[in-house]
Design an enzyme around this catalytic site. Structure first.
Site, PDB file in Angstrom:
ATOM      1  CB  SER A 165      -0.973  -0.044   1.186  1.00 12.89           C
ATOM      2  OG  SER A 165      -2.002   0.890   1.042  1.00 12.89           O
ATOM      3  CG  ASP A 169      -6.791  -3.261  -3.046  1.00 18.30           C
ATOM      4  OD1 ASP A 169      -7.409  -2.405  -2.387  1.00 18.30           O
ATOM      5  OD2 ASP A 169      -5.568  -3.457  -2.921  1.00 18.30           O
ATOM      6  CG  HIS A 218      -5.563  -2.717   0.550  1.00 21.46           C
ATOM      7  ND1 HIS A 218      -4.841  -2.337  -0.564  1.00 21.46           N
ATOM      8  CD2 HIS A 218      -5.045  -1.983   1.589  1.00 21.46           C
ATOM      9  CE1 HIS A 218      -3.941  -1.420  -0.221  1.00 21.46           C
ATOM     10  NE2 HIS A 218      -4.038  -1.205   1.068  1.00 21.46           N
TER      11      HIS A 218
END
Length: 277
Positions: free
Chosen positions: A97, A228, A257
């Site tokens: 991320s 995601d 995610h």
């Protein structure tokens, strides 16, 4: 506890497990978490004989809750300080991320000097999350303004909602929430500083990593779940991979995610295969 002090006086907490002469794997966590988010990877890879390192970004986890420097250039410089203090060479840098953006900026800026061997971007924010004239497919700035407003109004509830809903896909039909995983996400988030997290939203959403991706010359694996809900794959991985000179995109059908945690068995096996290739 082990810390490295940066040139501007920030104490960066880090974990350093495994033989000091083993191949180093450096893990970069997502927003608003800490190095603890990599527990499933750290234990797996240290038991495979690797040296594993995970730091807490400035303002996050156990690192100093400093007022300033919550931007990608400082994040990358902090990583460089840790790498230099530990004498790491030939490392593989793995980012999730926001940590994927940190990896892109770090490898582009410091990778050659530090002998970085490979990179991995997991559910990563590059090349650019926010919608601009040059990036019309991005998310509207109002989405990130909403994050800031929710954080400022009631950070504890906001973090609970993220972890119990879209982050791990626990809001999807047929997906059973894992209360302990939600609690651990919340714990990590609340351990960090509100100011760092607030300003970090701008860092992960408005930083353009296009130039960084083009500058990376080492083999880079881009891993992304096609469900995601935090960093949509069409706005990130599918655009990032073609910008990398030695990029490889691996898509995970139905994964969220937070796949490195809830699908750690699959992700760890693929990471190991890439690292050893």
């Amino acid at each position: 506890m082990p810390f490295v002090t940066t040139s501007d006086g920030v104490d960066i907490f880090y974990k350093d497990w495994g033989p000091k002469d083993a191949r180093p794997l450096v893990f970069h966590h997502g927003w608003p978490l800490s190095g603890d988010d990599w527990d499933a990877q750290l234990l797996f890879f240290v038991n495979k004989g690797f040296r594993v390192i995970a730091h807490d970004r400035r303002g996050h986890g156990r690192s100093t809750q400093v007022s300033d420097g919550h931007d990608m250039d400082h994040y990358a410089a902090d990583v460089a300080a840790v790498v230099e203090a530990l004498g790491l060479k030939g490392g593989v840098h793995i980012g999730h991320s926001t940590g994927g953006g940190e990896v892109a900026r770090y490898v582009a800026k410091y990778g050659k000097a530090h002998g970085v061997a490979k990179a991995v971007l997991i559910g990563a924010v590059p090349p650019l999350m926010v919608r601009t004239d040059a990036n019309p497919g991005g998310l509207p700035i109002e989405v990130f303004d909403g994050f800031r407003a929710a954080l400022a109004a009631d950070r504890a509830s906001f973090y609970r909602d993220v972890a119990s809903g879209p982050f791990y896909g626990f809001n999807r039909d047929g997906v059973e929430p894992k209360p302990a995983v939600i609690d651990n996400w919340w714990r990590q988030g609340m351990q960090g500083g509100a100011k760092a997290h607030y300003e970090g939203i701008k860092a992960f959403s408005e930083t353009d990593f296009t130039g960084d991706l083009k500058a990376i010359e080492v083999p880079t694996l881009v891993m992304h779940g096609d469900d995601d809900q935090i960093v949509p794959i069409d706005d990130s991985a599918r655009l990032s991979a073609p910008l990398l000179s030695k990029g490889e995109l691996k898509v995970y059908p139905g994964f969220s995610h937070g796949m490195a945690t809830v699908n750690a068995d699959v992700i760890n096996a693929d990471l190991l295969a890439f690292i050893n290739a």
